[in-house]
Design an enzyme around this catalytic site. Sequence first.
Site, PDB file in Angstrom:
ATOM      1  N   SER A   1       0.844  -1.208   0.000  1.00  0.00           N
ATOM      2  CA  SER A   1       0.000   0.000   0.000  1.00  0.00           C
ATOM      3  C   SER A   1       0.870   1.246   0.000  1.00  0.00           C
ATOM      4  O   SER A   1       0.582   2.228  -0.680  1.00  0.00           O
ATOM      5  CB  SER A   1      -0.933  -0.008   1.208  1.00  0.00           C
TER       6      SER A   1
ATOM      7  N   ASN B   1      -0.598   7.957  -7.179  1.00  0.00           N
ATOM      8  CA  ASN B   1      -0.873   9.393  -7.173  1.00  0.00           C
ATOM      9  C   ASN B   1      -0.019  10.133  -8.191  1.00  0.00           C
ATOM     10  O   ASN B   1      -0.506  10.963  -8.954  1.00  0.00           O
ATOM     11  CB  ASN B   1      -0.606   9.963  -5.787  1.00  0.00           C
TER      12      ASN B   1
ATOM     13  N   ARG C   1       0.448   3.547  -3.283  1.00  0.00           N
ATOM     14  CA  ARG C   1      -0.224   4.837  -3.059  1.00  0.00           C
ATOM     15  C   ARG C   1       0.577   5.974  -3.693  1.00  0.00           C
ATOM     16  O   ARG C   1       0.053   6.780  -4.458  1.00  0.00           O
ATOM     17  CB  ARG C   1      -0.369   5.088  -1.555  1.00  0.00           C
TER      18      ARG C   1
END
Lengths: 160, 263
Positions: free
Chosen positions: B198, B206, B202
């Site tokens: 994660s 992004n 992440r």
Amino acid sequence: MSLNATLLGQMLTFAVFVWFTMKFVWPPVTKAMHERQKKIADGLAAAEQGERDLEIARHKAAEELRDARIKAAEILEQANSRAAQIIEEGKVKSREEGDRLIALAHSDIEQEREEVKQQLRREVVDFAIFGAEKILQKNIDESVQRDLLNNLVAEVEKSA
Amino acid sequence: MSENPADASAYIQHHLVNLPLNLHNFTFTSGGFWTLDVDTLGIAIVLGVLFCWLFRLAAKKATAGVPRSWQNFVEIMIDFVDSQVKETYNGKSQLIGPLALTIFVWVFLMNFMDLLPVDLLPRIMGAMGAPYFRAVPTADPNLTIGLALSVFCLIIFYSLKIKGFKGVGHELMHSPFPYLLPVNFIFRVIEEFAKPLSLSLRLFGNLYAGELIFILIALLPWWIQWTLGGAWAIFHILIITLQAFIFMMLTIVYLSMAHEMHS
């Protein structure tokens, strides 16, 4: 976009940078910050101490002032009482002096009166003798007469 | 840019390929796993060195007296990171503070490359002969996974160091539910592996999305680009800072969890 050896290179690079930061960046800066923190804390403590000292000094000064005032009042009182005493003493002395002078005058007067009295007596005796001489016209024993008259004068004096 | 869909698609595709270095024969071709993304690593190292140099500059001249402007900034950064670490992690560690600082600043700088015009670095490098070039290192999953794996290794290292093999084993077996051994084990293993996954995806997601949108905006006619481009860039300032902060914060949280005993 498949996984490749970049990953390993990245891990290695990362480790190097973290090591560098841990060794050469973080400690000096945090040390300086802590030192400054301590410095500021010390400064504040010193300021507070100074303020406390000032307060104590102010207290002491006030106390001293009060003591001085009390002492001054004491001295003033002493002086006052001393002055009163001196005045009292002067009064007593002057009264004594006055008394003495009065007594002296009295004794002078007494003496003078005594003298005058003596003189008067003598003159009275003289007058009496003279009178008697005149009246008797006769040689009589003057000493007997004188004694007689002296007695008379003494009697007169006593009654006077 | 051209209005031709095929051209547009080629333009986008071209922007999403890293510059590969084949480690078998050292040519700019793909060599399977043994390939280095030169652009990603190169920019990451340049920015990392920049970070180390700039911060070392302040550290060398650090005084307890009145700080100068650059030292002031460095102190603000360090104080900010340090307060985050102290809030989350209650123990003494020489590593976590510098680690968090490095992550925050470095990831921020790498994210920041996204704010450069999308064609600037690729054009420059293209003129110097590089067939492909991607300017944003954090939009390369290799980099984010590398970072996350490093953090994962640290998590494992600290778990073992603090709790020992027995403690870690006990934790894996007996929590979150007491006496539910196999279920616990599966839960915990998934939980542990979800952390680096994660963390890396992440950041990558992004930045990749941000880059893609900049590329799409670059496809618009030149006279309208500034509206969307400006708006997205301003919004992106928030995103790049936030992503750097999240990566740092989660690293601190994971490491503090590794330090704490589950009672």
